[in-house]
Design an enzyme around this catalytic site. Sequence first.
Site: not given
Length: 425
Positions: A200, A204, A240-241, A361
């Site tokens: 992550h 990514h 998002h991460d 994702d």
Amino acid sequence: MNASADEMFKFQKEPLDESGWVIKNVLSMPIVNKKEEIVGVATFYNRKDGKPFDEQDETLMESLTQFLGWSVLNTDTYDKMNKLENRKDIAQDMVMYHVKCDKDEIQDILPTRKKLGKDVADCDEDEIAKVLKQELPGPSKFEIYEFRFSDFDCTEIDLVKCGIQMYYELGVVKKFQVPPEALVRFMYAMKKGYRKVTYHNWRHGFNVAQTMFTLLMTGKLKRYYTDLEAMAMVTAGFCHDIDHRGTNNLYQMKSQHPLAKLHGSSILERHHLEFGKFLLADESMNIFQNLNRRQHEHVIHLMDIAIIAKDLALYFKKRTMFQKIVDESKTYEDQQKWTEYLSLETTRKEIIMAMMMKACDLSAITKPWEVQSKVALLVAAEFWEQGDLERTVLQQQPIPMMDRNKSAELPKLSVVLLILCVPCI
Ligand SMILES: [Zn+2]
């Protein structure tokens, strides 16, 4: 108490000050807070009518000291809150210092020293835009429009440049007057905001945004969304991460991480969202700074939905609604009419967006075998690292999927990726 008759006040032979004030009567009581702790003493001197204090005065004072106790506690709490607020500001300032690109780093993207002999800070917006245009890779060099895109041959800085390129390809830089420098700084902060964990990480984060971009542009889903919405969706992909720790929500709960105490559900998702918004709130990185209030609220609303929607529990709720939309689409024979209808259906569009985010994702599984097999190993490696932490830090036996001692039992890699990706969202 009759002060003049009491031993304690025998020191007082004369008036206490120039006004001739003399202590005649005293009524004194402890101030007790809600925790039954004595936090002070309240003392009254000399009843107005000159008489000694009586029982009624005592009762009155008791009520008064109770209020005093509460207010002392409140002041105490207020002080603590202020201190916490200051600590939070200092911590945020430190985070900003480390996440923002400095004047040397920005030269990776905007080499103004080499090209113009001066720092970015000394350049005007046109100069910056010109240098940036020369530095961007263009749409084809790294195949950013392709679903098969792979980051393996890109440096992390290449990905920052590709990210910037995508905003230009969407046509939103000009349309929404995104200052090129803010866009560079925002994208660089994205790279720095991702931790160097096994899976992550920034790569990514970039891949998810690139798939979102490709779904919109190459997959033609853009036809349902406005330019503003497309910008929000790609930005959500990048954020998002961010600041992912390489461990999942369950681990945050089991390790009693402060994040788990702060957010009751969708723990990490809420953190990624907050962190992303925190960076965007900084003027130097605010790519939304020239949006009007309504546009800004809409972008943030969509980012909220897109990022929180990654949570698996919410995904299952949305899946039924999504299926209904798919069925509904089959009742329309005319593609144009369906597009017109859906473009105006806010809720349906948001559900599709949430599903797109989910698909992005998990998109590693759609890549060519040589790409997905490597990604599968990265996902597996990060799970094993969490398993190691569960064994050593939490002293718990990890589930087989996260247990490196059971790695030999894992099925073939393509299946592994599918299985592994689902709980990692
Ligand atoms: Zn992700």
